[in-house]
Design a protein around this motif. Structure first.
Motif, PDB file in Angstrom:
ATOM      1  N   ALA A 125       0.707  -1.096   0.022  1.00 23.43           N
ATOM      2  CA  ALA A 125       0.034  -0.071  -0.042  1.00 23.43           C
ATOM      3  C   ALA A 125       0.976   1.250   0.011  1.00 23.43           C
ATOM      4  O   ALA A 125       1.960   1.286   0.707  1.00 23.43           O
ATOM      5  CB  ALA A 125      -0.903   0.013   1.307  1.00 23.43           C
ATOM      6  N   LEU A 126       0.463   2.228  -0.642  1.00 26.24           N
ATOM      7  CA  LEU A 126       1.305   3.585  -0.763  1.00 26.24           C
ATOM      8  C   LEU A 126       0.489   4.574   0.034  1.00 26.24           C
ATOM      9  O   LEU A 126      -0.806   4.698  -0.352  1.00 26.24           O
ATOM     10  CB  LEU A 126       1.380   4.085  -2.119  1.00 26.24           C
ATOM     11  CG  LEU A 126       2.222   3.452  -3.285  1.00 26.24           C
ATOM     12  CD1 LEU A 126       2.217   4.151  -4.531  1.00 26.24           C
ATOM     13  CD2 LEU A 126       3.515   3.339  -2.807  1.00 26.24           C
ATOM     14  N   LEU A 127       0.905   5.207   1.088  1.00 28.27           N
ATOM     15  CA  LEU A 127       0.392   6.250   1.977  1.00 28.27           C
ATOM     16  C   LEU A 127       0.988   7.470   1.850  1.00 28.27           C
ATOM     17  O   LEU A 127       2.093   7.535   1.519  1.00 28.27           O
ATOM     18  CB  LEU A 127       0.554   5.485   3.273  1.00 28.27           C
ATOM     19  CG  LEU A 127      -0.103   4.065   3.893  1.00 28.27           C
ATOM     20  CD1 LEU A 127       0.120   3.926   5.149  1.00 28.27           C
ATOM     21  CD2 LEU A 127      -1.708   4.001   3.547  1.00 28.27           C
ATOM     22  N   GLY A 128       0.106   8.357   2.050  1.00 28.54           N
ATOM     23  CA  GLY A 128       0.627   9.741   1.916  1.00 28.54           C
ATOM     24  C   GLY A 128      -0.511  10.833   1.668  1.00 28.54           C
ATOM     25  O   GLY A 128      -1.635  10.272   1.365  1.00 28.54           O
ATOM     26  N   SER A 129      -0.088  11.922   1.785  1.00 27.49           N
ATOM     27  CA  SER A 129      -1.070  13.264   1.922  1.00 27.49           C
ATOM     28  C   SER A 129      -1.560  13.203   0.511  1.00 27.49           C
ATOM     29  O   SER A 129      -0.955  12.910  -0.448  1.00 27.49           O
ATOM     30  CB  SER A 129      -0.654  14.234   2.541  1.00 27.49           C
ATOM     31  OG  SER A 129       0.289  14.609   2.121  1.00 27.49           O
ATOM     32  N   ASN A 130      -2.798  14.017   0.197  1.00 28.01           N
ATOM     33  CA  ASN A 130      -3.118  14.343  -1.030  1.00 28.01           C
ATOM     34  C   ASN A 130      -1.902  15.221  -1.720  1.00 28.01           C
ATOM     35  O   ASN A 130      -1.365  16.147  -1.147  1.00 28.01           O
ATOM     36  CB  ASN A 130      -4.293  15.166  -0.992  1.00 28.01           C
ATOM     37  CG  ASN A 130      -5.468  14.811  -0.639  1.00 28.01           C
ATOM     38  OD1 ASN A 130      -5.656  13.321  -0.942  1.00 28.01           O
ATOM     39  ND2 ASN A 130      -6.675  15.463  -0.274  1.00 28.01           N
ATOM     40  N   GLY A 131      -1.560  15.078  -2.974  1.00 26.55           N
ATOM     41  CA  GLY A 131      -0.536  15.716  -3.789  1.00 26.55           C
ATOM     42  C   GLY A 131       0.582  15.060  -3.556  1.00 26.55           C
ATOM     43  O   GLY A 131       1.685  15.874  -3.830  1.00 26.55           O
ATOM     44  N   ALA A 132       0.919  13.908  -2.661  1.00 22.78           N
ATOM     45  CA  ALA A 132       2.256  13.475  -2.300  1.00 22.78           C
ATOM     46  C   ALA A 132       2.928  12.838  -3.863  1.00 22.78           C
ATOM     47  O   ALA A 132       4.022  12.565  -3.476  1.00 22.78           O
ATOM     48  CB  ALA A 132       2.277  12.594  -1.124  1.00 22.78           C
ATOM     49  N   GLY A 133       2.029  12.492  -4.615  1.00 16.80           N
ATOM     50  CA  GLY A 133       2.362  11.720  -5.977  1.00 16.80           C
ATOM     51  C   GLY A 133       1.938  10.257  -5.705  1.00 16.80           C
ATOM     52  O   GLY A 133       2.786   9.553  -6.690  1.00 16.80           O
ATOM     53  N   LYS A 134       1.329   9.802  -5.081  1.00 20.34           N
ATOM     54  CA  LYS A 134       0.753   8.287  -5.135  1.00 20.34           C
ATOM     55  C   LYS A 134       0.299   8.141  -6.512  1.00 20.34           C
ATOM     56  O   LYS A 134       0.681   7.159  -7.012  1.00 20.34           O
ATOM     57  CB  LYS A 134      -0.449   8.139  -3.988  1.00 20.34           C
ATOM     58  CG  LYS A 134       0.425   8.347  -2.571  1.00 20.34           C
ATOM     59  CD  LYS A 134      -0.739   7.925  -1.365  1.00 20.34           C
ATOM     60  CE  LYS A 134      -1.902   8.626  -1.693  1.00 20.34           C
ATOM     61  NZ  LYS A 134      -1.971  10.083  -1.644  1.00 20.34           N
ATOM     62  N   THR A 135      -0.860   8.899  -7.017  1.00 23.78           N
ATOM     63  CA  THR A 135      -1.377   8.563  -8.395  1.00 23.78           C
ATOM     64  C   THR A 135      -0.544   8.618  -9.520  1.00 23.78           C
ATOM     65  O   THR A 135      -0.660   7.998 -10.557  1.00 23.78           O
ATOM     66  CB  THR A 135      -2.749   9.536  -8.540  1.00 23.78           C
ATOM     67  OG1 THR A 135      -3.470   9.047  -7.642  1.00 23.78           O
ATOM     68  CG2 THR A 135      -3.189   9.314  -9.868  1.00 23.78           C
ATOM     69  N   THR A 136       0.469   9.777  -9.353  1.00 24.09           N
ATOM     70  CA  THR A 136       1.463  10.013 -10.280  1.00 24.09           C
ATOM     71  C   THR A 136       2.533   8.729 -10.480  1.00 24.09           C
ATOM     72  O   THR A 136       2.703   8.184 -11.417  1.00 24.09           O
ATOM     73  CB  THR A 136       2.376  11.276  -9.946  1.00 24.09           C
ATOM     74  OG1 THR A 136       1.465  12.281 -10.062  1.00 24.09           O
ATOM     75  CG2 THR A 136       3.503  11.443 -10.955  1.00 24.09           C
ATOM     76  N   LEU A 137       2.559   8.157  -9.376  1.00 27.06           N
ATOM     77  CA  LEU A 137       3.775   7.023  -9.301  1.00 27.06           C
ATOM     78  C   LEU A 137       2.995   5.869  -9.865  1.00 27.06           C
ATOM     79  O   LEU A 137       3.496   5.250 -10.745  1.00 27.06           O
ATOM     80  CB  LEU A 137       4.195   6.837  -7.860  1.00 27.06           C
ATOM     81  CG  LEU A 137       4.903   5.344  -7.950  1.00 27.06           C
ATOM     82  CD1 LEU A 137       6.060   5.577  -8.626  1.00 27.06           C
ATOM     83  CD2 LEU A 137       5.329   5.051  -6.252  1.00 27.06           C
ATOM     84  N   LEU A 138       1.714   5.762  -9.755  1.00 25.06           N
ATOM     85  CA  LEU A 138       1.074   4.491 -10.007  1.00 25.06           C
ATOM     86  C   LEU A 138       0.638   4.697 -11.673  1.00 25.06           C
ATOM     87  O   LEU A 138       0.924   3.782 -12.610  1.00 25.06           O
ATOM     88  CB  LEU A 138      -0.536   4.295  -9.710  1.00 25.06           C
ATOM     89  CG  LEU A 138      -0.455   4.168  -8.045  1.00 25.06           C
ATOM     90  CD1 LEU A 138      -1.946   3.714  -7.548  1.00 25.06           C
ATOM     91  CD2 LEU A 138       0.331   2.764  -7.656  1.00 25.06           C
ATOM     92  N   ARG A 139       0.576   5.943 -12.081  1.00 29.72           N
ATOM     93  CA  ARG A 139       0.514   6.245 -13.525  1.00 29.72           C
ATOM     94  C   ARG A 139       1.778   5.828 -14.284  1.00 29.72           C
ATOM     95  O   ARG A 139       1.760   5.553 -15.266  1.00 29.72           O
ATOM     96  CB  ARG A 139      -0.139   7.593 -13.829  1.00 29.72           C
ATOM     97  CG  ARG A 139      -1.624   7.686 -13.593  1.00 29.72           C
ATOM     98  CD  ARG A 139      -2.211   9.175 -13.583  1.00 29.72           C
ATOM     99  NE  ARG A 139      -3.441   9.206 -13.422  1.00 29.72           N
ATOM    100  CZ  ARG A 139      -3.950  10.323 -13.227  1.00 29.72           C
ATOM    101  NH1 ARG A 139      -3.432  11.716 -12.924  1.00 29.72           N
ATOM    102  NH2 ARG A 139      -5.281  10.464 -12.945  1.00 29.72           N
ATOM    103  N   ALA A 140       2.831   6.154 -13.657  1.00 27.76           N
ATOM    104  CA  ALA A 140       4.006   6.007 -14.134  1.00 27.76           C
ATOM    105  C   ALA A 140       4.458   4.529 -14.596  1.00 27.76           C
ATOM    106  O   ALA A 140       4.840   4.268 -15.249  1.00 27.76           O
ATOM    107  CB  ALA A 140       5.248   6.807 -13.163  1.00 27.76           C
ATOM    108  N   VAL A 141       4.134   3.974 -13.304  1.00 29.67           N
ATOM    109  CA  VAL A 141       4.152   2.339 -13.644  1.00 29.67           C
ATOM    110  C   VAL A 141       3.394   1.728 -14.567  1.00 29.67           C
ATOM    111  O   VAL A 141       3.860   0.911 -15.348  1.00 29.67           O
ATOM    112  CB  VAL A 141       3.882   1.592 -12.109  1.00 29.67           C
ATOM    113  CG1 VAL A 141       3.492   0.267 -12.435  1.00 29.67           C
ATOM    114  CG2 VAL A 141       4.854   2.119 -10.970  1.00 29.67           C
ATOM    115  N   SER A 142       2.061   2.316 -15.047  1.00 32.16           N
ATOM    116  CA  SER A 142       1.415   1.612 -15.912  1.00 32.16           C
ATOM    117  C   SER A 142       1.625   2.617 -17.266  1.00 32.16           C
ATOM    118  O   SER A 142       0.982   2.415 -18.229  1.00 32.16           O
ATOM    119  CB  SER A 142      -0.143   1.844 -15.520  1.00 32.16           C
ATOM    120  OG  SER A 142      -0.207   1.219 -14.285  1.00 32.16           O
TER     121      SER A 142
END
Length: 201
Positions: free
Chosen positions: A39-56
């Motif tokens: 699980a990736l944890l972090g506040s809004n804007g921390a880059g979680k969605t960006t990292l997942l989009r980078a992976v895909s």
């Protein structure tokens, strides 16, 4: 967290930007072992969605780009692989926000997840039955247009559609957002079952 010996996914020193100027990721490292849940944890804007989009490799659709680093999936460098190539190789993402084809029925939505596969009709039918066994309420709504189903049922449909692609690594962005606790429990129980019984990462 120690790195797994033979990770199914390895992200090494990845950096990403939006619009050629807005830095979103700075030297990110991540490893996911085969059969592991991370699980990736972090506040809004921390880059979680960006990292997942980078992976895909979905960043270009958002005017983003990976500018440094390396991503390997199942031992292969996939930093430049197209999203469709990644799906065919077993890296499947369910996007944030329950993206269903609203005018299609639940079952038609599920079938779209099998497009591009080389499986027989029997194999696709077996996968459909597998999704219905994980989410029995989808079987009840199979002929209902997705736009007329609840938010929880739409999320189950999106997850089921991803499973129809036969993933080795299943990437989910905010799978519980805006859902009732009972629905969240049902979804996470199904994912835990897939991990336990099939070794899905």
């Amino acid at each position: 967290m120690s790195s797994p010996e033979n990770p199914i996914l390895s992200v090494s020193s990845v950096e990403a930007v939006y619009n050629g100027a807005i830095a979103a990721l700075h030297g990110v490292d991540l490893s996911v072992g085969k059969g592991e849940i991370v699980a990736l944890l972090g506040s809004n804007g921390a880059g979680k969605t960006t990292l997942l989009r980078a992976v895909s490799n979905l960043l270009p659709a958002e005017r983003g780009a990976i500018t440094a680093g390396r991503i390997t999936f199942d031992g292969e460098d996939v930093s430049r692989a197209s999203p469709s190539q990644l799906v065919r190789s077993g890296l499947v993402q369910v996007l944030e926000g329950r993206h269903c084809f609203r005018s299609l029925t639940v079952e038609e939505n599920l079938f779209t997840g099998a497009l591009g596969r080389s499986s027989s009709r029997t194999g696709v039918k077996a996968d459909l039955d597998r999704v219905y066994s994980l989410f029995p309420r989808l079987a009840e709504k199979r002929r209902t247009r997705s736009g007329l189903t609840s938010g929880g049922e739409q999320q189950m449909t999106a997850i089921g559609r991803g499973l129809m692609s036969r993933p080795k690594l299943f990437v989910l962005d905010e799978p519980s957002m805006g859902l009732a606790p009972l629905i969240v429990d049902e979804i996470f129980s199904a994912l835990k079952r897939l991990n336990r019984d099939e070794g899905l990462s």
